[in-house]
Design a protein around this motif. Structure first.
Motif, mmCIF file in Angstrom:
data_model
loop_
_atom_site.group_PDB
_atom_site.id
_atom_site.type_symbol
_atom_site.label_atom_id
_atom_site.label_comp_id
_atom_site.label_asym_id
_atom_site.label_seq_id
_atom_site.Cartn_x
_atom_site.Cartn_y
_atom_site.Cartn_z
ATOM 1 N N VAL A 42 0.820 -1.120 -0.116
ATOM 2 C CA VAL A 42 0.002 0.054 -0.035
ATOM 3 C C VAL A 42 0.961 1.251 -0.092
ATOM 4 N N ARG A 43 0.851 1.791 -1.070
ATOM 5 C CA ARG A 43 1.699 3.120 -1.230
ATOM 6 C C ARG A 43 0.767 4.340 -1.638
ATOM 7 N N GLY A 44 0.664 5.422 -0.775
ATOM 8 C CA GLY A 44 -0.146 6.366 -1.057
ATOM 9 C C GLY A 44 -1.438 6.290 -1.404
ATOM 10 N N GLY A 45 -1.944 4.983 -0.807
ATOM 11 C CA GLY A 45 -3.294 4.652 -0.698
ATOM 12 C C GLY A 45 -3.702 3.758 -1.633
ATOM 13 N N VAL A 46 -2.799 3.145 -2.627
ATOM 14 C CA VAL A 46 -2.746 2.521 -3.912
ATOM 15 C C VAL A 46 -2.444 1.287 -3.481
ATOM 16 N N HIS A 66 -2.455 -22.533 -7.412
ATOM 17 C CA HIS A 66 -3.669 -22.825 -8.200
ATOM 18 C C HIS A 66 -2.955 -22.649 -9.744
ATOM 19 N N PRO A 67 -2.981 -23.587 -10.786
ATOM 20 C CA PRO A 67 -2.364 -23.346 -12.079
ATOM 21 C C PRO A 67 -3.250 -22.571 -12.884
ATOM 22 N N ASP A 68 -4.580 -22.384 -12.528
ATOM 23 C CA ASP A 68 -5.631 -21.728 -13.497
ATOM 24 C C ASP A 68 -5.581 -20.068 -12.976
ATOM 25 N N ALA A 69 -5.032 -19.672 -11.964
ATOM 26 C CA ALA A 69 -4.947 -18.324 -11.198
ATOM 27 C C ALA A 69 -4.576 -17.458 -12.349
ATOM 28 N N LYS A 70 -5.524 -16.345 -12.568
ATOM 29 C CA LYS A 70 -5.059 -15.304 -13.376
ATOM 30 C C LYS A 70 -5.292 -14.038 -12.692
ATOM 31 N N TRP A 71 -6.314 -13.846 -11.728
ATOM 32 C CA TRP A 71 -6.638 -12.423 -11.117
ATOM 33 C C TRP A 71 -6.254 -12.698 -9.705
ATOM 34 N N LEU A 72 -6.126 -11.337 -9.097
ATOM 35 C CA LEU A 72 -6.154 -11.183 -7.736
ATOM 36 C C LEU A 72 -7.021 -10.054 -7.409
ATOM 37 N N GLY A 125 -18.494 -4.281 0.202
ATOM 38 C CA GLY A 125 -17.435 -3.381 0.938
ATOM 39 C C GLY A 125 -16.805 -2.697 -0.456
ATOM 40 N N GLN A 126 -15.531 -2.432 -0.662
ATOM 41 C CA GLN A 126 -15.000 -1.608 -1.521
ATOM 42 C C GLN A 126 -13.882 -2.403 -2.153
ATOM 43 N N LEU A 127 -14.092 -2.386 -3.476
ATOM 44 C CA LEU A 127 -12.935 -3.136 -4.078
ATOM 45 C C LEU A 127 -11.663 -2.261 -4.211
ATOM 46 N N LEU A 128 -10.538 -2.935 -3.613
ATOM 47 C CA LEU A 128 -9.335 -1.692 -3.626
ATOM 48 C C LEU A 128 -8.560 -1.902 -4.852
ATOM 49 N N THR A 129 -8.454 -3.140 -5.446
ATOM 50 C CA THR A 129 -7.921 -3.318 -6.607
ATOM 51 C C THR A 129 -8.179 -4.696 -7.277
ATOM 52 N N ALA A 130 -7.914 -4.964 -8.600
ATOM 53 C CA ALA A 130 -7.919 -5.985 -9.384
ATOM 54 C C ALA A 130 -6.566 -6.048 -10.022
ATOM 55 N N ILE A 131 -5.672 -7.332 -9.843
ATOM 56 C CA ILE A 131 -4.549 -7.277 -10.444
ATOM 57 C C ILE A 131 -4.407 -8.524 -11.282
ATOM 58 N N SER A 132 -4.017 -8.480 -12.430
ATOM 59 C CA SER A 132 -3.720 -9.537 -13.520
ATOM 60 C C SER A 132 -2.362 -10.210 -13.232
ATOM 61 N N LEU A 133 -2.687 -11.580 -13.079
ATOM 62 C CA LEU A 133 -1.476 -12.214 -12.659
ATOM 63 C C LEU A 133 -0.758 -12.787 -13.884
ATOM 64 N N MET A 177 -11.607 -5.265 7.576
ATOM 65 C CA MET A 177 -10.752 -6.491 7.106
ATOM 66 C C MET A 177 -10.546 -6.481 5.691
ATOM 67 N N TRP A 178 -9.712 -7.073 5.063
ATOM 68 C CA TRP A 178 -9.134 -7.295 3.797
ATOM 69 C C TRP A 178 -9.734 -8.515 3.390
ATOM 70 N N CYS A 179 -10.307 -8.876 2.278
ATOM 71 C CA CYS A 179 -10.459 -10.136 1.692
ATOM 72 C C CYS A 179 -9.868 -10.131 0.313
ATOM 73 N N VAL A 180 -8.991 -10.994 0.042
ATOM 74 C CA VAL A 180 -8.120 -11.270 -0.951
ATOM 75 C C VAL A 180 -8.884 -12.631 -1.690
ATOM 76 N N ARG A 181 -9.183 -12.511 -3.013
ATOM 77 C CA ARG A 181 -9.560 -13.634 -3.744
ATOM 78 C C ARG A 181 -8.826 -13.769 -4.903
ATOM 79 N N LEU A 182 -8.325 -15.182 -5.230
ATOM 80 C CA LEU A 182 -7.883 -15.696 -6.528
ATOM 81 C C LEU A 182 -8.842 -16.100 -7.410
ATOM 82 N N LEU A 183 -8.622 -15.452 -8.591
ATOM 83 C CA LEU A 183 -9.756 -15.996 -9.600
ATOM 84 C C LEU A 183 -9.218 -16.609 -10.914
ATOM 85 N N ASP A 184 -9.923 -17.193 -11.699
ATOM 86 C CA ASP A 184 -9.343 -17.967 -12.953
ATOM 87 C C ASP A 184 -9.689 -16.836 -14.071
#
Length: 212
Positions: A88-92, A178-184, A203-211, A118-125
């Protein structure tokens, strides 16, 4: 005295009465013989077939559990997990690094903690289906502790605030590989009710990161 002959009308009425009695007797015998009523047969034959009307009620979509991940356990009993280090840098929020780690990591006992803030971190395909998730205390939340490295005039540790909104903070989340993980995806929760696998957490979606 000459006897009076019966009138033709009386004879006719007598014959009609006898005929009606015979017809009733014959109908009763038919009911006892075949067990069904002639009227019931006619109604059964002429009755229109009941039209089938499909139900318009939409069934609730069941919760679909994520596909199980292959847990890697080494010969020495240690587990292999995939670690995601979030910064988390500068709120990002961004993904600082990801790597395979090995250790004596405990398995969760009981339900997953799910609280506002709390934060919830989800791994997606690639189809945005949830593969795994983990919750953790928000790393950017203000934390006040007694810091022994910052003593006061009396030599006692002073209360020091670590992290906070807009300040740099780090969070490491460990998930099964997970070998099929593509998003966080990272959320800041706003509810005490856990969202199922088919629903975005409240809640609030903080970020969606492409793996990679």
């Amino acid at each position: 005295m000459t006897p009076r002959l019966p009138r033709p009308q009386s004879v006719l009425l007598s014959l009609m009465a006898v005929a009606a009695l015979l017809a009733w007797f014959w109908t009763a015998r038919q009911k006892q013989t075949d067990g069904t009523s002639p009227v019931a047969k006619v109604v059964g034959v002429n009755q229109k077939p009941q039209e089938f009307k499909p139900s318009t009620t939409v069934a609730a979509e069941p919760e679909v559990a994520p596909p199980p991940a292959a847990e890697v356990v080494r010969a020495d009993g240690k587990r292999e997990l995939q670690a995601y280090r979030l910064a988390v840098r500068g709120g990002v929020v961004s993904l600082d690094a990801t790597q395979r780690i090995v250790g004596d990591f405990h398995r969760r006992r009981g339900p997953q903690t799910w609280l506002p803030g709390m934060w919830c971190v989800r791994l997606l395909d690639s189809d945005m289906r949830v593969l795994a998730e983990e919750t953790a205390n928000a790393p950017d939340a203000a934390c006040v502790v007694l810091d022994p490295q910052n003593p006061g005039a009396n030599g006692q540790p002073q209360a020091t605030q670590f992290a906070g909104a807009g300040e740099e903070a780090m969070l490491q989340v460990r998930l099964l590989p997970h070998p099929d993980a593509k998003w966080l995806k990272v959320y800041r929760l706003a509810s005490m009710t856990r969202a199922d696998w088919n629903t975005e957490p409240l809640g609030q979606l903080l970020t969606a990161i492409s793996l990679p």
